[in-house]
Design a protein around this motif. Structure first.
Motif, short mmCIF file in Angstrom:
data_model
loop_
_atom_site.label_atom_id
_atom_site.label_comp_id
_atom_site.label_asym_id
_atom_site.label_seq_id
_atom_site.Cartn_x
_atom_site.Cartn_y
_atom_site.Cartn_z
N GLU A 192 -17.73 9.86 33.38
CA GLU A 192 -17.32 11.18 33.84
C GLU A 192 -17.25 11.26 35.36
OE1 GLU A 192 -16.39 15.42 33.20
OE2 GLU A 192 -15.88 13.41 32.44
N ARG A 206 -14.21 9.45 36.49
CA ARG A 206 -13.02 10.24 36.17
C ARG A 206 -12.86 11.37 37.17
NH1 ARG A 206 -11.35 14.89 34.12
NH2 ARG A 206 -13.48 15.73 34.06
N ASN A 221 -6.56 10.79 35.89
CA ASN A 221 -7.84 11.01 35.21
C ASN A 221 -8.23 12.48 35.11
OD1 ASN A 221 -8.38 8.31 34.70
ND2 ASN A 221 -9.47 8.01 36.62
N TYR A 257 -6.78 15.72 29.32
CA TYR A 257 -8.21 16.04 29.31
C TYR A 257 -8.42 17.55 29.17
CZ TYR A 257 -9.03 11.27 30.90
OH TYR A 257 -9.08 9.90 30.99
N ALA A 308 -9.88 19.79 32.52
CA ALA A 308 -9.89 18.51 33.25
C ALA A 308 -10.70 18.53 34.53
CB ALA A 308 -8.45 18.10 33.57
N ARG A 324 -19.45 14.95 28.04
CA ARG A 324 -18.08 14.90 27.52
C ARG A 324 -17.94 13.74 26.53
NH1 ARG A 324 -13.12 16.90 29.63
NH2 ARG A 324 -14.18 17.56 31.56
N ALA A 356 -13.01 11.69 25.06
CA ALA A 356 -11.93 11.76 26.04
C ALA A 356 -11.18 10.42 26.10
CB ALA A 356 -12.49 12.09 27.42
#
Length: 413
Positions: A287, A290, A327, A333, A336, A343, A346
């Protein structure tokens, strides 16, 4: 006979302009990126076309018409020949074609999960030792006191170098990495780079010679063992791969660790989730990479006129696959822009690249970051930033230049 196409040149397609400067930090560029992303899957940035959508980015990184420009940091300063150019172009980061496929196949046989999981004890010792060194003060700079000193001991342990030599590797890596940095004045720094690289090569040669006489369970031994239909790595290839690993795995991990700690500090509820659920450490890595990546994109060079989804990319075009944008693509997502270490489900992040140049050390990087974040979240309670932070420019290796924090600390378990 040339192929005809009705696709419009990416430069004449009325694509949105990305209004950020080439030296902008990610946070400064983000509003411009999101605005353009709402209009089209591609934008025109300060260095050329940028791929903004997840699906386009994923496809282009796997398309052989879009290749990684080799030695881009050297070419930016007009260095296209000579000893330093030859050294850089021999690394796995720059080799293309059949030779790249061959080397990756051999290296992947050595880069097994077993080769990385045995590093847990080293990681635990290194991270806890770094925390111990700042615990009494109740404050530190995550960049200077923790992240800067973290990856080298882990990579050295992976290779099989003794702990008393970690400082040597740190010094060599700092100098050799100058060849891969856009901020280096190569006219003055090339002798320093070549001297350090020569000393590193000599050290690795000695390691290889010792392992050939008595193989162990380190990565150098695994590389020596690696074989594919009778093909093995030569001494030159073994030496170059060791240097490639150091270059690829040092600055990225340092910057991503600092970036991940910053976004966790800025979301104290998520730091608490990680503290109370240490099994979420790997999710926290995914995460934070991302949401707040240290690598925001990967450059590509168009080798031939390429009709891609109705856009024509002329041969010779330099493009940026903006994985930072991809990302956080709201088409892929949910919510996002939300940072959430819990999370699940994904799509895979694109930060490690894709196609033939997908990062070989991705599993190692994930392990290093997950274990470091797990230990930091467990031992540093109530971390809070004590000053504003500046990040390095987005177009390159980014991350906080400094990250001063205060914290309450707990003793080791």
């Amino acid at each position: 006979m040339p192929t005809t196409t009705t696709a419009k040149s990416v430069f004449d397609a009325g694509l949105p302009m990305l209004g950020y400067d080439i030296d902008a930090e990610p946070a400064q560029a983000w509003a411009h990126i999101r605005e353009a992303q709402r209009v089209a899957p591609i934008g025109i940035g300060p260095a050329g076309p940028e791929i903004l959508s997840y699906e386009y980015a994923r496809a282009i990184m796997r398309d052989p018409r879009f290749t990684t420009p080799p030695g881009i940091s050297l070419m930016a300063q007009g260095v296209t020949s000579g000893p330093l150019y030859d050294k850089v172009m021999a690394t796995l980061l720059c080799i293309e074609g059949d030779e790249h496929v061959r080397l990756r196949k051999l290296v992947s046989k050595a880069f097994t999960p077993r080769a990385t999981t045995r590093l847990h004890d080293t990681i635990d010792t290194v991270v806890n030792g770094l925390i111990d060194s700042v615990a009494d003060a109740g404050r530190c700079d995550i960049v200077e006191d923790i992240a800067k000193h973290y990856p080298i001991p882990i990579i050295c342990a992976l290779l099989g170098a003794p702990s008393e030599d970690w400082k040597l590797f740190s010094d060599w890596t700092a100098d050799v990495f100058k060849a891969f940095s856009f901020g280096t004045d190569l006219e003055t720094e090339t002798p320093t780079v070549l001297r350090a690289w020569g000393e590193l090569d000599a050290y690795v040669d000695e390691m290889i010679d010792r392992r050939r006489g008595a193989l162990t369970d380190d990565l150098i031994s695994e590389l020596i063992r690696a074989e594919d239909d009778g093909d093995r790595l030569s001494q030159d290839e073994l030496r170059t791969l060791a240097a490639s690993l150091l270059m690829a795995g040092t600055d990225t991990t340092r910057n991503q660790l600092a970036a991940s700690v910053q976004v966790l500090c800025d979301h104290p509820d998520q730091w608490a989730v990680l503290r109370d659920n240490p099994e979420f450490a790997m999710r926290a890595v995914e995460e934070s990479m991302r949401h707040s990546p240290a690598v925001c994109g990967t450059p590509r060079w168009v080798t031939e006129d390429a009709d891609f989804n109705g856009y024509l990319f002329p041969a010779g075009t330099f493009i940026m696959v903006n994985t930072y944008a991809a990302n956080r693509d709201p088409a892929v997502y949910d919510d996002a822009d939300r940072f959430d270490v819990s999370r699940q489900g994904a799509p895979a992040i694109l930060t490690f690249g894709g196609g033939v140049h997908y990062c070989l050390g991705a599993n190692l990087a994930r392990l290093e970051l997950a274990e470091a974040l797990r230990i930091l979240a467990t031992r540093l309670l109530n971390p809070r930033r004590t000053a504003a932070t500046r990040w390095k420019p987005m177009l390159g290796m980014t991350g906080p230049e400094s990250l001063p924090i205060e914290f309450d600390v707990v003793a080791r378990a």
